[in-house]
Write a protein that holds these residues in place. Structure first.
Motif, PDB file in Angstrom:
ATOM      1  N   MET A   1       0.616  -1.123   0.016  1.00 26.39           N
ATOM      2  CA  MET A   1      -0.282  -0.690   0.133  1.00 26.39           C
ATOM      3  C   MET A   1       0.842   1.372   0.267  1.00 26.39           C
ATOM      4  O   MET A   1       1.611   0.851   0.456  1.00 26.39           O
ATOM      5  N   THR A   2       0.820   1.935  -0.473  1.00 29.23           N
ATOM      6  CA  THR A   2       0.985   3.478  -0.505  1.00 29.23           C
ATOM      7  C   THR A   2      -0.107   4.686  -0.201  1.00 29.23           C
ATOM      8  O   THR A   2      -0.988   4.420  -0.884  1.00 29.23           O
ATOM      9  N   ARG A  87       5.041  -1.181   8.314  1.00 27.70           N
ATOM     10  CA  ARG A  87       4.885  -2.369   8.631  1.00 27.70           C
ATOM     11  C   ARG A  87       3.282  -2.988   8.548  1.00 27.70           C
ATOM     12  O   ARG A  87       2.679  -3.845   8.357  1.00 27.70           O
ATOM     13  N   GLN A  89      -0.797  -2.192   8.450  1.00 32.18           N
ATOM     14  CA  GLN A  89      -1.544  -2.265   7.501  1.00 32.18           C
ATOM     15  C   GLN A  89      -3.014  -0.969   8.125  1.00 32.18           C
ATOM     16  O   GLN A  89      -3.357  -0.676   8.032  1.00 32.18           O
ATOM     17  N   ASP A 111       3.382  -4.461   0.694  1.00 31.74           N
ATOM     18  CA  ASP A 111       2.333  -4.471  -0.816  1.00 31.74           C
ATOM     19  C   ASP A 111       2.988  -3.106  -1.734  1.00 31.74           C
ATOM     20  O   ASP A 111       2.956  -3.228  -2.536  1.00 31.74           O
ATOM     21  N   GLY A 112       3.941  -2.444  -0.954  1.00 32.41           N
ATOM     22  CA  GLY A 112       4.043  -0.858  -1.503  1.00 32.41           C
ATOM     23  C   GLY A 112       5.607  -1.232  -2.401  1.00 32.41           C
ATOM     24  O   GLY A 112       6.149  -0.163  -2.657  1.00 32.41           O
ATOM     25  N   GLU A 113       6.381  -2.742  -2.164  1.00 33.77           N
ATOM     26  CA  GLU A 113       7.754  -2.410  -3.436  1.00 33.77           C
ATOM     27  C   GLU A 113       8.038  -1.929  -4.060  1.00 33.77           C
ATOM     28  O   GLU A 113       9.036  -1.649  -4.564  1.00 33.77           O
TER      29      GLU A 113
END
Length: 367
Positions: A1-2, A87, A89, A111-113
């Motif tokens: 997520m970002t 980390r 969410q 998720d945002g890697e």
């Protein structure tokens, strides 16, 4: 997520290169961030807390602050290009901490890697203004699109711009041949068929043949006549990130791969011989291309059929007129086959191309 907190671009958008700064004491998070930096080709500076003085906190093009370190950097000078990395969410408090430190983005791993790898790679490459990207396509077969594409690229390189010429037509015979460099060392399209995600712009440029002060991505003499659309997207995006100009010689069809190219063009030039059948064929080509690319312009090539001139051709097609593509006399000579189009700096074709670039670059600068 970002998530975005503000919309200002980071300092890397100005083209400044440097080492990203990581601030965290979380060893597991640090391992992940170092791994992502390595994947992006960047070597970061690592700190456990705010660096002393006005050093790397202000000068680094990108700052990655672990959520564990948010409290320790709360009093730091506000700047762009700060990403708060966590980390959990489900932790809604991360947004409050991001605002407290002036972060542009909040990112939650894993998720945002991919987003973070792309951002770090932008820093490593010193990304600035994307390349002005021009596609050239023939209104009919034999219209002279490849000749004009080569001339535009040769002229751009002669003017001192970083230039990449892309051959998007696998059945066209190869632009490297047209430039007299079919035996030049370097990679061709089939070598990039497996490309996915992000391709390094610098690595791409260095891997390609260099001809007449420009880089050329063409086809080899093998049997492959297609590259997956995702590979086309990745390669052209990498080329554009390097800045300067990119010229693409397009085929007279729109498949998935060509659609990926059209989506990244700034302007398309439709080369149309001044004859009625060519105008009719060009209308169909323009209709297909215009479904993806909105800025399509006409470059008319003589000789002219009775009742036609350049303005009339543009009017019939309902497209803006770039101008009349002149004949390059040296290319018509028996010994002119190895002379690259536009190589004669004072020739009419080179002058046409130079005037085009001057107008196009001015439009970009004022846009």
């Amino acid at each position: 997520m970002t998530g975005a907190v503000t919309h200002d671009p980071p300092p890397a958008a100005s083209g400044r290169q440097g080492r990203p700064l990581i601030v965290t004491e979380d060893t597991q998070l640090l391992d992940d961030l170092l791994r992502l930096c390595a994947a992006a080709g960047a070597t970061p500076e690592v700190r456990h807390s705010l660096p002393p003085g006005r050093g790397s906190w202000e000068s680094a093009p990108l700052v990655l602050v672990g959520d564990d370190a948010a409290r320790r950097v709360r009093g730091a000078t506000r700047r762009r290009g700060v990403v708060l990395v966590g980390r959990d969410q489900d932790d809604s408090g991360v947004w409050r901490r991001a605002v407290e430190i002036g972060a542009d983005h909040v990112l939650v791993l894993p998720d945002g890697e991919q987003w973070l790898v792309d951002r770090i790679a932008d820093v490593a490459e010193g990304v600035g203004r994307p390349a002005l990207t021009v596609g050239v396509i023939g209104g009919r077969g034999g219209a002279g699109a490849s000749t004009l594409a080569c001339a535009l690229a040769v002229t751009s390189a002669r003017e001192g711009l970083r230039t990449l010429l892309v051959d998007a037509d696998p059945l066209g015979g190869g632009l490297d041949v047209l430039l007299g460099g079919e035996t030049a060392q370097g990679l061709r399209w089939p070598a990039f068929a497996a490309s996915r995600g992000r391709v390094g712009g610098g690595a791409l440029e260095e891997s390609l043949p260099e001809l007449h002060a420009l880089r050329v991505l063409s086809w080899d003499r093998g049997d492959r006549v297609a590259v997956p659309p995702q590979a086309v997207r990745a390669v052209l995006a990498a080329a554009r990130r390097r800045g300067g100009t990119v010229v693409v010689d397009l085929p007279r069809r729109v498949d998935d791969g060509v659609a990926e190219v059209l989506a990244q063009l700034d302007v398309g030039l439709l080369v149309v011989p001044a004859e009625l059948r060519a105008v009719a064929a060009a209308g169909r080509v323009a209709s297909a291309v215009g479904m993806v690319l909105k800025d399509v312009r006409v470059a008319v090539r003589g000789p002219y059929a009775p009742g036609l001139d350049a303005r009339e051709v543009a009017r019939l097609l309902g497209l803006p007129l770039v101008g009349e593509v002149p004949v390059e006399p040296v290319l018509l000579r028996p010994d002119g086959g190895r002379t690259p189009p536009g190589a004669a700096a004072r020739g009419p074709l080179a002058r046409f191309c130079k005037e085009f670039w001057e107008r196009a670059l001015t439009e970009v600068g004022s846009g």
